[in-house]
Motif scaffolding. Structure first.
Motif, short mmCIF file in Angstrom:
data_model
loop_
_atom_site.label_atom_id
_atom_site.label_comp_id
_atom_site.label_asym_id
_atom_site.label_seq_id
_atom_site.Cartn_x
_atom_site.Cartn_y
_atom_site.Cartn_z
N THR A 60 0.85 -1.19 0.00
CA THR A 60 0.00 0.00 0.00
C THR A 60 0.88 1.24 0.00
O THR A 60 2.11 1.14 0.02
CB THR A 60 -0.92 0.02 1.24
N PHE A 61 0.27 2.41 0.01
CA PHE A 61 1.05 3.64 0.04
C PHE A 61 1.68 3.86 1.42
O PHE A 61 2.62 4.63 1.56
CB PHE A 61 0.18 4.85 -0.32
N ASN A 62 1.16 3.19 2.46
CA ASN A 62 1.64 3.42 3.81
C ASN A 62 2.45 2.28 4.41
O ASN A 62 3.15 2.48 5.41
CB ASN A 62 0.46 3.70 4.75
N ASN A 63 2.34 1.07 3.88
CA ASN A 63 2.97 -0.08 4.51
C ASN A 63 3.11 -1.19 3.48
O ASN A 63 2.50 -1.14 2.41
CB ASN A 63 2.11 -0.57 5.70
N THR A 64 3.90 -2.21 3.80
CA THR A 64 4.02 -3.40 2.97
C THR A 64 3.83 -4.61 3.86
O THR A 64 4.52 -4.75 4.88
CB THR A 64 5.39 -3.46 2.28
N ILE A 65 2.90 -5.48 3.50
CA ILE A 65 2.60 -6.68 4.28
C ILE A 65 2.96 -7.90 3.45
O ILE A 65 2.51 -8.03 2.31
CB ILE A 65 1.11 -6.72 4.67
N VAL A 66 3.78 -8.78 4.00
CA VAL A 66 4.22 -9.99 3.32
C VAL A 66 3.71 -11.19 4.11
O VAL A 66 3.99 -11.31 5.31
CB VAL A 66 5.76 -10.05 3.22
N THR A 67 2.93 -12.06 3.47
CA THR A 67 2.38 -13.23 4.12
C THR A 67 2.79 -14.47 3.35
O THR A 67 2.53 -14.56 2.14
CB THR A 67 0.84 -13.15 4.18
N VAL A 68 3.41 -15.43 4.02
CA VAL A 68 3.79 -16.69 3.40
C VAL A 68 2.80 -17.74 3.86
O VAL A 68 2.62 -17.94 5.06
CB VAL A 68 5.23 -17.10 3.79
N ALA A 69 2.15 -18.41 2.90
CA ALA A 69 1.16 -19.43 3.21
C ALA A 69 1.50 -20.72 2.47
O ALA A 69 2.23 -20.69 1.48
CB ALA A 69 -0.24 -18.95 2.82
N ASP A 70 0.97 -21.84 2.96
CA ASP A 70 1.14 -23.08 2.21
C ASP A 70 0.10 -23.11 1.09
O ASP A 70 -0.70 -22.20 0.94
CB ASP A 70 1.07 -24.31 3.12
N MET A 71 0.11 -24.17 0.30
CA MET A 71 -0.75 -24.21 -0.87
C MET A 71 -2.24 -24.26 -0.53
O MET A 71 -3.08 -23.89 -1.34
CB MET A 71 -0.39 -25.41 -1.76
N SER A 72 -2.58 -24.68 0.68
CA SER A 72 -3.99 -24.70 1.07
C SER A 72 -4.42 -23.41 1.75
O SER A 72 -5.58 -23.28 2.15
CB SER A 72 -4.28 -25.91 1.97
N GLY A 73 -3.50 -22.44 1.90
CA GLY A 73 -3.88 -21.13 2.42
C GLY A 73 -3.60 -20.90 3.88
O GLY A 73 -3.90 -19.82 4.40
N ASN A 74 -3.00 -21.86 4.59
CA ASN A 74 -2.68 -21.67 6.00
C ASN A 74 -1.40 -20.84 6.13
O ASN A 74 -0.39 -21.15 5.51
CB ASN A 74 -2.48 -23.02 6.70
N VAL A 75 -1.45 -19.80 6.95
CA VAL A 75 -0.32 -18.89 7.07
C VAL A 75 0.83 -19.58 7.80
O VAL A 75 0.66 -20.17 8.86
CB VAL A 75 -0.73 -17.59 7.81
N VAL A 76 2.02 -19.51 7.20
CA VAL A 76 3.22 -20.10 7.77
C VAL A 76 4.04 -19.01 8.46
O VAL A 76 4.49 -19.19 9.59
CB VAL A 76 4.05 -20.77 6.66
N ALA A 77 4.24 -17.88 7.79
CA ALA A 77 5.03 -16.78 8.35
C ALA A 77 4.51 -15.48 7.76
O ALA A 77 3.89 -15.47 6.70
CB ALA A 77 6.50 -16.96 8.02
N TRP A 78 4.77 -14.37 8.46
CA TRP A 78 4.34 -13.08 7.94
C TRP A 78 5.30 -12.01 8.43
O TRP A 78 6.04 -12.20 9.39
CB TRP A 78 2.91 -12.75 8.38
N GLY A 79 5.28 -10.89 7.76
CA GLY A 79 6.11 -9.77 8.16
C GLY A 79 5.56 -8.48 7.58
O GLY A 79 4.97 -8.48 6.51
N THR A 80 5.74 -7.40 8.31
CA THR A 80 5.34 -6.09 7.82
C THR A 80 6.48 -5.13 8.07
O THR A 80 7.40 -5.42 8.84
CB THR A 80 4.09 -5.55 8.54
N ALA A 81 6.41 -3.99 7.42
CA ALA A 81 7.44 -2.97 7.65
C ALA A 81 7.36 -2.48 9.10
O ALA A 81 8.39 -2.20 9.72
CB ALA A 81 7.25 -1.82 6.68
N GLY A 82 6.17 -2.42 9.66
CA GLY A 82 6.02 -2.00 11.05
C GLY A 82 6.60 -3.02 12.02
O GLY A 82 7.22 -2.66 13.01
#
Length: 163
Positions: A60-82
Motif C-alpha cells: 500500500t502507500f503506507n505499509n508493505t505486508i508480506v504473508t507466506v502461506a502453504d498451498m492450502s492457504g494456511n499462514v506459515v510466516a508473515w512480516g510487515t514494515a512495522g
C-alpha cells in the motif's frame, strides 16, 4: 536461624477457624504453584510445512505486508514494515519492504518452504524490492502474479465542481 523458622502459636479466639474451601478436582492446592516445582511452559510445536507455498505481498502507500502461506492457504510466516521496526513514513519505503520480506522469507525457509508463487497486490513502492528480498532469503520464486483489483468502470465519479 532455627529460632526464626519455628512457628508462633496462633492466638486463642472464641470463633472456630474457617474451614478451607474445597478445591476443584484436579486443581493444585493453594500455594503449590508458588512454592513447589516451576511452572510448566507449553512449548510451541514445530509446524509441518509443505516445500511449496504462496507469498502474498500487499504494497500500500503506507505499509508493505508480506504473508507466506502453504498451498492450502494456511499462514506459515508473515512480516510487515512495522513489525520490522519502521515507523511513520519510513514504512512505505522500498527498503522497509525489503527488510519485511526478508524476515518473513527467512522464517518460512527455516520452517521448510523452498519454492513459492508470488502474488503482488497494490500500488506501493515496495513491490519489486520485496520479491527480490524473497529470492535473497533463499526461496525459489516460481511465478509472479499481479492480483491488484481493477474496477471495470466501478463507482460513479463525483460531480464536477462549479467555481
Amino acid at each position: 536461624m532455627a529460632d526464626q523458622e519455628q512457628q508462633k502459636p496462633a492466638p486463642a479466639s472464641d470463633a472456630a477457624p474457617a474451614a478451607p474451601a474445597a478445591a476443584p478436582e484436579g486443581a493444585a492446592p493453594e500455594g503449590a504453584a508458588a512454592e513447589g516445582a516451576p511452572k510448566k511452559v507449553a512449548r510451541k510445536a514445530k509446524k509441518v510445512v509443505e516445500s511449496e507455498g504462496v507469498v502474498h505481498i500487499m504494497a500500500t502507500f503506507n505499509n508493505t505486508i508480506v504473508t507466506v502461506a502453504d498451498m492450502s492457504g494456511n499462514v506459515v510466516a508473515w512480516g510487515t514494515a512495522g513489525k520490522s521496526g519502521f515507523k511513520g513514513s519510513k514504512k512505505s519505503t522500498p527498503f522497509a519492504a525489503t527488510v519485511a520480506a526478508e524476515q518473513a522469507g527467512r522464517e518460512a525457509f527455516n520452517l521448510g518452504v523452498r519454492r513459492v508463487h508470488v502474488r503482488v497486490q497494490g500500488p506501493g513502492a515496495g513491490r519489486e524490492s520485496a520479491i527480490q528480498a524473497l529470492a535473497n532469503a533463499g526461496l525459489i520464486v516460481k511465478s509472479i502474479r499481479d492480483v491488484t483489483p481493477i474496477p471495470h468502470n466501478g463507482c460513479r465519479p463525483p460531480k464536477k465542481r462549479r467555481v
